[in-house]
Write a protein that holds these residues in place. Structure first.
Motif, PDB file in Angstrom:
ATOM      1  N   ASP A 230      56.240  33.755  31.032  1.00 44.94           N
ATOM      2  CA  ASP A 230      56.491  32.614  30.151  1.00 44.94           C
ATOM      3  C   ASP A 230      55.603  31.469  30.647  1.00 44.94           C
ATOM      4  O   ASP A 230      55.616  31.142  31.838  1.00 44.94           O
ATOM      5  N   ALA A 231      54.845  30.855  29.758  1.00 44.56           N
ATOM      6  CA  ALA A 231      53.914  29.791  30.165  1.00 44.56           C
ATOM      7  C   ALA A 231      54.605  28.678  30.935  1.00 44.56           C
ATOM      8  O   ALA A 231      54.005  28.062  31.827  1.00 44.56           O
ATOM      9  N   ARG A 232      55.876  28.421  30.643  1.00 45.66           N
ATOM     10  CA  ARG A 232      56.599  27.349  31.320  1.00 45.66           C
ATOM     11  C   ARG A 232      56.797  27.633  32.809  1.00 45.66           C
ATOM     12  O   ARG A 232      57.016  26.711  33.596  1.00 45.66           O
ATOM     13  N   GLU A 233      56.700  28.907  33.175  1.00 39.40           N
ATOM     14  CA  GLU A 233      56.861  29.277  34.583  1.00 39.40           C
ATOM     15  C   GLU A 233      55.661  28.870  35.434  1.00 39.40           C
ATOM     16  O   GLU A 233      55.680  29.037  36.657  1.00 39.40           O
ATOM     17  N   LEU A 234      54.633  28.339  34.817  1.00 39.24           N
ATOM     18  CA  LEU A 234      53.456  27.869  35.551  1.00 39.24           C
ATOM     19  C   LEU A 234      53.517  26.377  35.850  1.00 39.24           C
ATOM     20  O   LEU A 234      52.659  25.860  36.570  1.00 39.24           O
ATOM     21  N   ILE A 235      54.513  25.681  35.333  1.00 41.14           N
ATOM     22  CA  ILE A 235      54.590  24.233  35.535  1.00 41.14           C
ATOM     23  C   ILE A 235      54.760  23.897  37.011  1.00 41.14           C
ATOM     24  O   ILE A 235      53.961  23.143  37.587  1.00 41.14           O
ATOM     25  N   LEU A 236      55.789  24.430  37.633  1.00 44.36           N
ATOM     26  CA  LEU A 236      56.069  24.056  39.025  1.00 44.36           C
ATOM     27  C   LEU A 236      55.038  24.606  40.009  1.00 44.36           C
ATOM     28  O   LEU A 236      54.661  23.901  40.953  1.00 44.36           O
ATOM     29  N   PRO A 237      54.530  25.847  39.857  1.00 40.60           N
ATOM     30  CA  PRO A 237      53.449  26.273  40.746  1.00 40.60           C
ATOM     31  C   PRO A 237      52.214  25.376  40.654  1.00 40.60           C
ATOM     32  O   PRO A 237      51.576  25.069  41.660  1.00 40.60           O
ATOM     33  N   THR A 238      51.880  24.952  39.439  1.00 35.59           N
ATOM     34  CA  THR A 238      50.734  24.055  39.272  1.00 35.59           C
ATOM     35  C   THR A 238      51.014  22.700  39.896  1.00 35.59           C
ATOM     36  O   THR A 238      50.156  22.118  40.575  1.00 35.59           O
ATOM     37  N   ALA A 239      52.220  22.188  39.678  1.00 37.56           N
ATOM     38  CA  ALA A 239      52.607  20.907  40.273  1.00 37.56           C
ATOM     39  C   ALA A 239      52.560  20.988  41.800  1.00 37.56           C
ATOM     40  O   ALA A 239      52.142  20.039  42.474  1.00 37.56           O
ATOM     41  N   PHE A 240      52.979  22.109  42.356  1.00 37.02           N
ATOM     42  CA  PHE A 240      52.943  22.322  43.800  1.00 37.02           C
ATOM     43  C   PHE A 240      51.511  22.214  44.326  1.00 37.02           C
ATOM     44  O   PHE A 240      51.249  21.540  45.324  1.00 37.02           O
ATOM     45  N   LEU A 241      50.567  22.857  43.635  1.00 43.12           N
ATOM     46  CA  LEU A 241      49.169  22.811  44.080  1.00 43.12           C
ATOM     47  C   LEU A 241      48.562  21.427  43.891  1.00 43.12           C
ATOM     48  O   LEU A 241      47.707  21.010  44.673  1.00 43.12           O
ATOM     49  N   LEU A 242      48.990  20.708  42.869  1.00 37.47           N
ATOM     50  CA  LEU A 242      48.482  19.358  42.633  1.00 37.47           C
ATOM     51  C   LEU A 242      49.047  18.341  43.616  1.00 37.47           C
ATOM     52  O   LEU A 242      48.427  17.313  43.885  1.00 37.47           O
ATOM     53  N   SER A 243      50.194  18.627  44.174  1.00 36.00           N
ATOM     54  CA  SER A 243      50.918  17.648  44.990  1.00 36.00           C
ATOM     55  C   SER A 243      50.136  17.210  46.221  1.00 36.00           C
ATOM     56  O   SER A 243      49.645  18.040  46.995  1.00 36.00           O
ATOM     57  N   PRO A 244      50.033  15.896  46.449  1.00 35.87           N
ATOM     58  CA  PRO A 244      49.352  15.394  47.652  1.00 35.87           C
ATOM     59  C   PRO A 244      50.119  15.731  48.932  1.00 35.87           C
ATOM     60  O   PRO A 244      49.578  15.589  50.029  1.00 35.87           O
ATOM     61  N   VAL A 245      51.351  16.195  48.786  1.00 39.01           N
ATOM     62  CA  VAL A 245      52.130  16.608  49.966  1.00 39.01           C
ATOM     63  C   VAL A 245      51.482  17.815  50.640  1.00 39.01           C
ATOM     64  O   VAL A 245      51.613  18.007  51.853  1.00 39.01           O
ATOM     65  N   ASN A 246      50.757  18.624  49.852  1.00 36.32           N
ATOM     66  CA  ASN A 246      50.204  19.877  50.361  1.00 36.32           C
ATOM     67  C   ASN A 246      48.743  19.731  50.776  1.00 36.32           C
ATOM     68  O   ASN A 246      47.866  20.435  50.282  1.00 36.32           O
ATOM     69  N   GLY A 247      48.503  18.825  51.699  1.00 41.05           N
ATOM     70  CA  GLY A 247      47.130  18.497  52.074  1.00 41.05           C
ATOM     71  C   GLY A 247      46.362  19.584  52.778  1.00 41.05           C
ATOM     72  O   GLY A 247      45.132  19.515  52.876  1.00 41.05           O
ATOM     73  N   MET A 248      47.037  20.615  53.273  1.00 30.73           N
ATOM     74  CA  MET A 248      46.341  21.677  53.996  1.00 30.73           C
ATOM     75  C   MET A 248      46.208  22.963  53.188  1.00 30.73           C
ATOM     76  O   MET A 248      45.796  23.996  53.725  1.00 30.73           O
ATOM     77  N   ILE A 249      46.521  22.913  51.901  1.00 29.58           N
ATOM     78  CA  ILE A 249      46.352  24.093  51.043  1.00 29.58           C
ATOM     79  C   ILE A 249      45.054  23.920  50.268  1.00 29.58           C
ATOM     80  O   ILE A 249      44.965  23.099  49.353  1.00 29.58           O
ATOM     81  N   LEU A 250      44.038  24.674  50.657  1.00 27.79           N
ATOM     82  CA  LEU A 250      42.707  24.568  50.056  1.00 27.79           C
ATOM     83  C   LEU A 250      42.151  25.955  49.754  1.00 27.79           C
ATOM     84  O   LEU A 250      42.288  26.889  50.560  1.00 27.79           O
ATOM     85  N   GLY A 251      41.527  26.087  48.603  1.00 29.18           N
ATOM     86  CA  GLY A 251      40.766  27.290  48.271  1.00 29.18           C
ATOM     87  C   GLY A 251      41.594  28.523  47.982  1.00 29.18           C
ATOM     88  O   GLY A 251      41.060  29.629  47.935  1.00 29.18           O
ATOM     89  N   GLN A 252      42.883  28.346  47.743  1.00 26.90           N
ATOM     90  CA  GLN A 252      43.750  29.489  47.504  1.00 26.90           C
ATOM     91  C   GLN A 252      43.870  29.789  46.012  1.00 26.90           C
ATOM     92  O   GLN A 252      43.786  28.894  45.180  1.00 26.90           O
ATOM     93  N   THR A 253      44.067  31.070  45.687  1.00 28.57           N
ATOM     94  CA  THR A 253      44.492  31.441  44.355  1.00 28.57           C
ATOM     95  C   THR A 253      45.939  31.890  44.439  1.00 28.57           C
ATOM     96  O   THR A 253      46.244  32.922  45.042  1.00 28.57           O
ATOM     97  N   LEU A 254      46.831  31.075  43.892  1.00 27.86           N
ATOM     98  CA  LEU A 254      48.262  31.367  43.906  1.00 27.86           C
ATOM     99  C   LEU A 254      48.584  32.279  42.726  1.00 27.86           C
ATOM    100  O   LEU A 254      48.505  31.872  41.575  1.00 27.86           O
ATOM    101  N   MET A 255      48.927  33.537  43.034  1.00 27.74           N
ATOM    102  CA  MET A 255      49.230  34.492  41.988  1.00 27.74           C
ATOM    103  C   MET A 255      50.666  34.299  41.485  1.00 27.74           C
ATOM    104  O   MET A 255      51.610  34.328  42.258  1.00 27.74           O
ATOM    105  N   VAL A 256      50.782  34.112  40.197  1.00 28.07           N
ATOM    106  CA  VAL A 256      52.082  34.032  39.529  1.00 28.07           C
ATOM    107  C   VAL A 256      52.105  35.213  38.571  1.00 28.07           C
ATOM    108  O   VAL A 256      51.890  35.079  37.366  1.00 28.07           O
ATOM    109  N   ASP A 257      52.319  36.381  39.137  1.00 24.62           N
ATOM    110  CA  ASP A 257      52.000  37.624  38.398  1.00 24.62           C
ATOM    111  C   ASP A 257      53.073  38.701  38.450  1.00 24.62           C
ATOM    112  O   ASP A 257      52.815  39.846  38.080  1.00 24.62           O
ATOM    113  N   GLY A 258      54.285  38.344  38.916  1.00 26.43           N
ATOM    114  CA  GLY A 258      55.336  39.354  38.942  1.00 26.43           C
ATOM    115  C   GLY A 258      55.004  40.556  39.797  1.00 26.43           C
ATOM    116  O   GLY A 258      55.541  41.644  39.582  1.00 26.43           O
ATOM    117  N   GLY A 259      54.130  40.377  40.780  1.00 21.88           N
ATOM    118  CA  GLY A 259      53.761  41.471  41.678  1.00 21.88           C
ATOM    119  C   GLY A 259      52.641  42.359  41.188  1.00 21.88           C
ATOM    120  O   GLY A 259      52.335  43.391  41.801  1.00 21.88           O
TER     121      GLY A 259
END
Length: 262
Positions: A230-259
């Motif tokens: 469901d496209a809505r399931e990408l909101i929070l993962p995207t927000a997580f990557l955008l968040s300035p709290v996560n300053g040490m997460i760089l260059g990753q591809t976060l899979m949201v793929d049900g395995g």
């Protein structure tokens, strides 16, 4: 369009992620993943500028945002046209006073056997999915004078050689590598770049494909979670990557793929 974020959680979640009041540009915001993410980020308190080639869809999203009392503006832009992208990024800065994040999401697909796909069709997919993502990210980075975060839309298909998707698969694999490369190059500027890799997601672009029960069954068979996204399931993962709290997460591809890529 119902959003996953409960109204009671929006303010506290937006504050915790550090997204409230930040300006974020989302491309392909007129429908599908882009629409869901754009509205979801606005619900978290971000000032969102949505981009797409067609104004009609953007205006409909803006109407939804107005009814919900969230901050969403839009600009018509073609991500394959550098001047168009530059003008849209200027619009974001002029409208909201700065630029802190971008979701380079606009993309297309041509589903044909590799021996049959036309050269022009192949180029068109790569031009939108890769070149357009690069132009979007670069234009945004120029304006992130105080640092920021960029999320590129890759795909689970970037790691699996699904037949008949040669141009799409190749372009998305390149997007993941682009995220790695830009993250290294721009980290000294305070700009983080990551990618998100959704599995098959029902959107207006591919609804004709998923109307075929045999096609849907074949796709779902390869997803351990047993369903499409469901496209809505990408909101929070995207927000997580955008968040300035996560300053040490760089260059990753976060899979949201049900395995799917395990």
């Amino acid at each position: 369009m119902a959003i996953l974020i409960a109204p009671a959680l929006r303010s506290s979640l937006g504050q915790a992620l550090g997204l409230a009041g930040r300006t974020i540009v989302v491309t392909g915001a007129n429908s599908g993943i882009g629409q869901a993410v754009a509205l979801g980020l606005a619900e978290l308190g971000a000032n969102v500028l949505g981009l797409a080639r067609r104004e009609e869809g953007l205006a409909a999203v803006a109407e939804q945002a107005e009814q919900a009392g969230i901050s969403f503006a839009y600009a018509v832009a073609d991500v394959t046209d550098e001047a168009s992208v530059e003008a849209a990024m200027d619009r974001a800065v002029e409208t909201f006073g700065g630029l802190h994040g971008v979701v380079a999401n606009a993309g297309i697909a041509v589903v044909q056997p590799a021996l049959e796909v036309g050269a022009d069709d192949f180029r068109s997919v790569v031009d939108t999915n890769l070149n357009g993502v690069f132009l979007t990210a670069r234009s945004a980075a120029k304006r992130m004078t105080g640092g920021g975060s960029i999320v590129l839309t890759s795909s689970s298909f970037a790691r699996r050689g699904f037949p008949d998707w040669s141009s799409y698969n190749a372009s998305k694999a390149a997007v993941s590598m682009l995220a790695e490369t830009l993250s290294v190059e721009w980290a000294p500027r305070g700009i983080r770049v990551n990618a998100i890799g959704p599995t098959a997601t029902l959107t207006p672009v591919n609804e004709a494909l998923f109307a075929d029960p045999d096609f849907t069954a074949a796709v779902v068979a390869g997803i351990p979670a047993g369903r499409i996204l469901d496209a809505r399931e990408l909101i929070l993962p995207t927000a997580f990557l955008l968040s300035p709290v996560n300053g040490m997460i760089l260059g990753q591809t976060l899979m949201v793929d049900g395995g799917q890529t395990l």
